[in-house]
Scaffold this motif. Sequence first.
Motif, PDB file in Angstrom:
ATOM      1  N   TYR A  87       1.701  -0.902  72.422  1.00 31.18           N
ATOM      2  CA  TYR A  87       1.858  -1.459  71.086  1.00 31.18           C
ATOM      3  C   TYR A  87       1.076  -2.763  70.994  1.00 31.18           C
ATOM      4  CZ  TYR A  87       5.927   1.646  71.151  1.00 31.18           C
ATOM      5  OH  TYR A  87       6.758   2.720  71.274  1.00 31.18           O
ATOM      6  N   CYS A  91       3.500  -3.264  64.217  1.00 36.26           N
ATOM      7  CA  CYS A  91       3.397  -2.045  63.408  1.00 36.26           C
ATOM      8  C   CYS A  91       3.267  -0.766  64.244  1.00 36.26           C
ATOM      9  CB  CYS A  91       2.248  -2.155  62.414  1.00 36.26           C
ATOM     10  SG  CYS A  91       0.658  -2.573  63.131  1.00 36.26           S
ATOM     11  N   PHE A  92       3.028  -0.897  65.550  1.00 34.49           N
ATOM     12  CA  PHE A  92       2.911   0.274  66.411  1.00 34.49           C
ATOM     13  C   PHE A  92       4.264   0.734  66.955  1.00 34.49           C
ATOM     14  CE2 PHE A  92      -1.397  -1.233  66.418  1.00 34.49           C
ATOM     15  CZ  PHE A  92      -2.149  -0.079  66.472  1.00 34.49           C
ATOM     16  N   SER A  97       7.682  -1.267  60.804  1.00 31.28           N
ATOM     17  CA  SER A  97       7.401  -2.689  60.883  1.00 31.28           C
ATOM     18  C   SER A  97       7.985  -3.408  59.677  1.00 31.28           C
ATOM     19  CB  SER A  97       5.883  -2.874  60.911  1.00 31.28           C
ATOM     20  OG  SER A  97       5.538  -4.203  60.709  1.00 31.28           O
ATOM     21  N   LYS A 108      -4.052  -1.976  61.692  1.00 35.98           N
ATOM     22  CA  LYS A 108      -3.420  -1.017  62.601  1.00 35.98           C
ATOM     23  C   LYS A 108      -4.424   0.038  63.049  1.00 35.98           C
ATOM     24  CE  LYS A 108       0.435   2.108  63.257  1.00 35.98           C
ATOM     25  NZ  LYS A 108       1.689   2.667  62.715  1.00 35.98           N
TER      26      LYS A 108
END
Length: 150
Positions: A87, A91-92, A97, A108
């Motif tokens: 990550y 957001c991963f 997120s 991203k």
Amino acid sequence: MRLTSFTDYTLRTLIHLGRHRDRLATIQDIAELHGISKNHLMKVVHQLGLSGLVETVRGRNGGLRLRLEPELINIGAVVRSSEPDFYMAECFAPGGSACHLAPSCVLKGVLGKATAAYLRVLDGVTLAELMDVEAAPEQRPGVATIAWKR
């Protein structure tokens, strides 16, 4: 991107075992050589044993050795198996997120491509190549090196 200490110690252990195939190595030897925690290294070696990369020999004259030839050990696979995740940003993470930019963010995708490229490079390297001081990437013709100044 930064590797965890666990992965760093995993790679160091594999390189050490690959360079010293003529004898058994001990956790104590490797820990002292690299100045790392013996207890942490024991966890690393346990995982390497479970993965089938390292054979442990018990007893008074016991120790560790590679179970596979260095040419058969892919560094990308080793890193993937020893890292908990890749990550690059919040957001991963599974579950999404809280970032307000997420609905329209392009970052991203860029970071995802960068991570994929990083892993692709590691997939193209075997333990044998990491053991070969003569053929280190910095010393290969046509491979650029960058000196970062701070």
